[in-house]
Design a protein around this motif. Structure first.
Motif, mmCIF file in Angstrom:
data_model
loop_
_atom_site.group_PDB
_atom_site.id
_atom_site.type_symbol
_atom_site.label_atom_id
_atom_site.label_comp_id
_atom_site.label_asym_id
_atom_site.label_seq_id
_atom_site.Cartn_x
_atom_site.Cartn_y
_atom_site.Cartn_z
ATOM 1 N N CYS A 188 11.198 -1.436 0.992
ATOM 2 C CA CYS A 188 10.753 -2.801 1.277
ATOM 3 C C CYS A 188 10.982 -3.704 0.068
ATOM 4 N N VAL A 246 9.012 4.126 1.529
ATOM 5 C CA VAL A 246 8.731 2.897 2.269
ATOM 6 C C VAL A 246 8.544 1.739 1.291
ATOM 7 N N ILE A 266 12.003 1.250 8.129
ATOM 8 C CA ILE A 266 11.932 0.420 6.922
ATOM 9 C C ILE A 266 12.827 -0.806 7.097
ATOM 10 N N ILE A 326 4.765 0.606 9.179
ATOM 11 C CA ILE A 326 6.118 1.174 9.163
ATOM 12 C C ILE A 326 6.051 2.674 9.410
#
Lengths: 298, 273
Positions: B139, B135, B188, B156
């Motif tokens: 990002c 994650v 994501i 998320i």
């Protein structure tokens, strides 16, 4: 086209004129060098996180895990010592051959593993490149950072070996820090270079091991550099300016009391080392940037 | 469900108002996209042969070129939701990737407003790493600031629902089922706001509960985005989301117009095959 015909001021324009009128930009256009550097700087957190992730991932299937970061260089040194120190007895005229050999080996290995991993840093990440938009130089740079982290672990091993083999701890050791940083910048440049070449010709990774082995024999890693003095004059000069030999000699000068050195002048060593870092770093970056649009084509 | 109907109505009602001054966001001008595909080892892959090819700068014999998009032109305007339909391998996903600037065009040009974002389930992640780390990495790769990532990470993981059966977020992604992995990837990708949003088959991911959540999320993203493109084989989801549809067949634009007309023609074509 039926859809464009509805818009009064835009009728009769070609697609390109329409795009220009509304200030649209070409998709995936290459940014200027300054803009590219700025974007890359904004992605520094990604570069660090990706480098870290790769380091963790590379050992996640091994039972001993991160311990291999130390075990791999140690095993490597043991094998080469057995062959070049015991079997071929290259160590006769070198004081502290173990220290001499491991210093050369670990410093060379930093560039070697970075280059080998860098060759595939674009071609091995096509999934990521085709899915997300980011400055592609992030990938080769994070490869360099991963290798730098590996280097730090092997430097701990190296310092241990050098101390055990009876070298005194002196202020000279501090020279190791700028020497490694210069080498890291040079490596980043070379990794950017091979990353672009490897993106175009994915068979480069078949050739790379041969190039790196030749480079190793030309860098005086395994035997005394005094062997190079028997070469014709021009060849000796060529070897003297070999960036890896320069970085290895800087490290040997820093750590060992009486290493045999090819370059007598310390000033020259620093100047050549710094010049390679600047030329390699900037050259590699510009070369990689010029290919920015092509990565991901396959 | 009531919310859903309401939101769709609003979107369709808002359109004629926007149509008065139509601002193009994506202009595709006679775009050709050619891929190079490696067919795998077919001999001639010795280091010596490879070196010779490098020196002579010829391409390897096992590379084939695929002409995926052949001269497509259209203009997309702000506030539009455009469906892309066509049989498998007709070049829909390739065209989306080119609009996103991820694949270069060989001839012609694609002009865009700002930086379009591709929302797909295929974003590559590291299988040896935990879901949490993926994650963070995903990002950051989308250009988020680390502070923003720290804020959003928990949300998320909740949204993806991978923790519904115990703590999976701290396990490596290779231990996930394919559905779980796809859900996490979508979550994501959907965490960011976008100008021009390109959605590639992302609505068909996961179980029923997740699909509902993701459709809701796409609707929110649509409201914030200028233009939405949707690639899907589910004609119902194209009908629900898009008022205009483009039909691609073997890399050529067959039809471009109101969704109902295009889908009717497409269905007639697909049935007659």
């Amino acid at each position: 086209m039926a859809t464009t015909a509805l818009v009064d001021p835009d009728t009769g324009l070609t697609q390109a004129q329409l795009a220009a009128r509304h200030g649209l930009r070409v998709a995936g256009e290459r940014p200027t060098l300054v803009e590219y550097s700025r974007r890359l700087w904004a992605y520094r957190h990604f570069i660090a996180a990706y480098a870290n992730a790769k380091l963790v991932a590379s050992y996640s299937n091994a039972k001993l895990g991160q311990l291999w970061q130390v075990l791999t260089p140690l095993t490597n040194a043991a094998v080469y010592y057995l062959i070049f120190g015991v079997v071929l007895a290259q160590n006769e005229n070198i004081p502290n051959f173990i220290g001499y050999l491991t210093t050369g080996l670990f410093i060379f290995n930093f560039t070697q593993s970075a280059v080998l991993a860098g060759t595939q840093s674009i071609s091995g990440n096509l999934g990521l490149i085709r899915a997300l938009h980011f400055p592609r130089a992030s990938l080769p740079l994070s490869t360099t950072v991963t290798q730098f982290q590996q280097l730090l672990a092997s430097m701990v091993v190296l310092i241990g070996i050098v101390l055990v083999t009876g070298e005194p701890l002196t202020l000279k050791w501090l020279m190791l820090v700028p020497a490694l940083l210069l080498q890291a910048v040079f490596n980043a440049g070379v990794v950017l270079l091979v990353a672009r070449m490897g993106a175009k010709a994915s068979d480069l990774k078949q050739v790379m091991p041969f190039i790196m082995r030749t480079w190793m024999y030309g860098s005086g890693v395994l035997y005394s550099v005094s062997l190079f003095e028997r070469l014709p004059g021009w060849a000796t000069t060529l070897v003297q300016f070999n960036p890896l030999l320069v970085y290895i000699e800087l490290a040997r000068y820093a750590l060992l009391e009486q290493p045999p050195l090819l370059n007598e002048s310390l000033t020259q060593l620093w100047l050549v080392g710094a010049a390679w870092a600047v030329v390699g770093g900037i050259g590699g970056f510009i070369y990689f940037w010029r290919g920015e649009q092509e990565y991901g084509r396959g | 469900m009531v919310d859903h109907m309401h939101a769709t109505d609003e979107a369709t009602v808002a359109l004629p108002v926007l149509a008065q001054e139509r601002i193009p966001t994506v202009v595709v001008d006679d775009a050709h996209i050619i891929y190079r595909v490696h067919k795998g080892a077919t001999g001639g892959s010795t280091p010596v042969a490879a070196l010779r090819r490098l020196v002579k700068r010829t391409s390897a014999p096992n590379v084939r070129e695929v002409h995926a998009v052949k001269g497509v032109s259209f203009t997309a305007y702000r506030g539009e939701a455009i469906g892309l339909i066509g049989s498998n391998g007709s070049g829909k996903s390739t065209l989306l990737r080119a609009i996103a600037g991820l694949l270069p065009v060989n001839r012609g040009a694609i002009h865009t407003q700002g930086q379009p974002s591709l929302l797909g389930v295929n974003a590559a992640l590291l299988n040896d790493l935990s879901g949490e780390r993926n994650v963070t990495l995903g990002c950051l790769a989308m250009g988020m600031h680390p502070d923003e990532v720290a804020q959003q990470a928990a949300g998320i993981i909740d949204f993806s629902g991978i923790n519904e059966r115990g703590d999976f977020a701290s396990l490596p992604m290779r231990t996930y089922s394919s559905g779980m992995a796809a859900r996490l990837r979508f979550s994501i990708a959907a965490a960011k706001k976008h100008d021009v949003l390109l959605i590639d088959e992302a609505l068909a991911t996961g179980d029923k509960g997740f699909r509902k959540r993701s459709e809701q999320r796409v609707r929110e993203l649509r409201e914030g985005a200028g233009t939405v493109f949707l690639v899907s084989h589910q004609l119902s989801s194209v009908r629900d989301t898009c008022e205009r549809t483009i039909w691609l067949e073997s890399g050529v634009l067959r039809m471009d117009g109101p969704t109902d007309d295009v889908i009717r023609a497409y269905e007639a074509y697909a049935n007659s095959k």
